[in-house]
Scaffold this motif. Structure first.
Motif, PDB file in Angstrom:
ATOM      1  N   LYS A  14      -0.718  13.984   7.928  1.00  0.00           N
ATOM      2  CA  LYS A  14      -1.136  13.189   6.778  1.00  0.00           C
ATOM      3  C   LYS A  14      -0.885  11.716   7.068  1.00  0.00           C
ATOM      4  N   ALA A  15      -1.561  10.878   6.306  1.00  0.00           N
ATOM      5  CA  ALA A  15      -1.449   9.439   6.524  1.00  0.00           C
ATOM      6  C   ALA A  15      -0.111   8.908   6.032  1.00  0.00           C
ATOM      7  N   ARG A  16       0.278   7.782   6.599  1.00  0.00           N
ATOM      8  CA  ARG A  16       1.458   7.065   6.128  1.00  0.00           C
ATOM      9  C   ARG A  16       1.220   5.578   6.333  1.00  0.00           C
ATOM     10  N   THR A  17       1.930   4.765   5.571  1.00  0.00           N
ATOM     11  CA  THR A  17       1.840   3.323   5.767  1.00  0.00           C
ATOM     12  C   THR A  17       2.791   2.936   6.890  1.00  0.00           C
ATOM     13  N   ALA A  70       0.856  -1.185   0.000  1.00  0.00           N
ATOM     14  CA  ALA A  70       0.000   0.000   0.000  1.00  0.00           C
ATOM     15  C   ALA A  70       0.889   1.231   0.000  1.00  0.00           C
ATOM     16  N   PHE A  71       0.432   2.265  -0.704  1.00  0.00           N
ATOM     17  CA  PHE A  71       1.194   3.496  -0.839  1.00  0.00           C
ATOM     18  C   PHE A  71       0.291   4.693  -0.593  1.00  0.00           C
ATOM     19  N   ILE A  72       0.853   5.751  -0.030  1.00  0.00           N
ATOM     20  CA  ILE A  72       0.137   7.013   0.191  1.00  0.00           C
ATOM     21  C   ILE A  72       0.803   8.093  -0.651  1.00  0.00           C
ATOM     22  N   THR A 113      -9.656  11.540  -1.735  1.00  0.00           N
ATOM     23  CA  THR A 113      -8.767  12.194  -2.717  1.00  0.00           C
ATOM     24  C   THR A 113      -7.966  11.195  -3.553  1.00  0.00           C
ATOM     25  N   ASN A 114      -8.317   9.912  -3.442  1.00  0.00           N
ATOM     26  CA  ASN A 114      -7.605   8.857  -4.176  1.00  0.00           C
ATOM     27  C   ASN A 114      -6.106   8.888  -3.920  1.00  0.00           C
ATOM     28  N   ALA A 115      -5.733   9.147  -2.669  1.00  0.00           N
ATOM     29  CA  ALA A 115      -4.329   9.244  -2.290  1.00  0.00           C
ATOM     30  C   ALA A 115      -3.699   7.887  -1.973  1.00  0.00           C
ATOM     31  N   ILE A 116      -4.514   6.826  -1.955  1.00  0.00           N
ATOM     32  CA  ILE A 116      -4.021   5.497  -1.606  1.00  0.00           C
ATOM     33  C   ILE A 116      -3.983   4.613  -2.852  1.00  0.00           C
ATOM     34  N   CYS A 120      -2.991  13.557  -0.113  1.00  0.00           N
ATOM     35  CA  CYS A 120      -3.614  13.292   1.190  1.00  0.00           C
ATOM     36  C   CYS A 120      -4.061  14.593   1.854  1.00  0.00           C
ATOM     37  N   ILE A 121      -5.292  14.589   2.367  1.00  0.00           N
ATOM     38  CA  ILE A 121      -5.807  15.763   3.089  1.00  0.00           C
ATOM     39  C   ILE A 121      -5.861  15.520   4.594  1.00  0.00           C
ATOM     40  N   GLY A 122      -5.406  14.353   5.038  1.00  0.00           N
ATOM     41  CA  GLY A 122      -5.345  14.066   6.468  1.00  0.00           C
ATOM     42  C   GLY A 122      -6.691  13.842   7.116  1.00  0.00           C
ATOM     43  N   CYS A 123      -7.636  13.275   6.386  1.00  0.00           N
ATOM     44  CA  CYS A 123      -8.982  13.079   6.938  1.00  0.00           C
ATOM     45  C   CYS A 123      -9.034  11.990   8.006  1.00  0.00           C
ATOM     46  N   GLY A 124      -8.065  11.062   8.000  1.00  0.00           N
ATOM     47  CA  GLY A 124      -8.018  10.019   9.017  1.00  0.00           C
ATOM     48  C   GLY A 124      -8.847   8.788   8.719  1.00  0.00           C
TER      49      GLY A 124
END
Length: 62
Positions: A31-34, A3-5, A56-59, A10-14
């Motif tokens: 922001k998210a991270r793996t 999985a990648f971010i 945001t299709n960040a993943i 990323c907008i940090g929505c959680g």
């Protein structure tokens, strides 16, 4: 599976750590991270759900 971010998207929505806490967490930058290099087989469905749910299709998973 991996999985990648995309940190720029990323907008940090959680959402991702709430759906797949064994794969994602929020970083100090808000922001998210793996947190794993390879997604455990028991968490693959959750990682895919986080990917499809990300606003945001960040993943990306592969």
């Amino acid at each position: 599976m991996r999985a990648f971010i995309n940190k720029e998207a990323c907008i940090g929505c959680g959402l991702c750590p709430s759906v797949a806490p064994d794969v994602f967490e929020m970083d100090d930058d808000g922001k998210a991270r793996t947190i794993v290099e390879d997604v455990p087989s028991s968490s693959e469905d959750a990682a895919k759900e986080a990917e499809s749910s990300c606003p945001t299709n960040a993943i990306a998973t592969e």
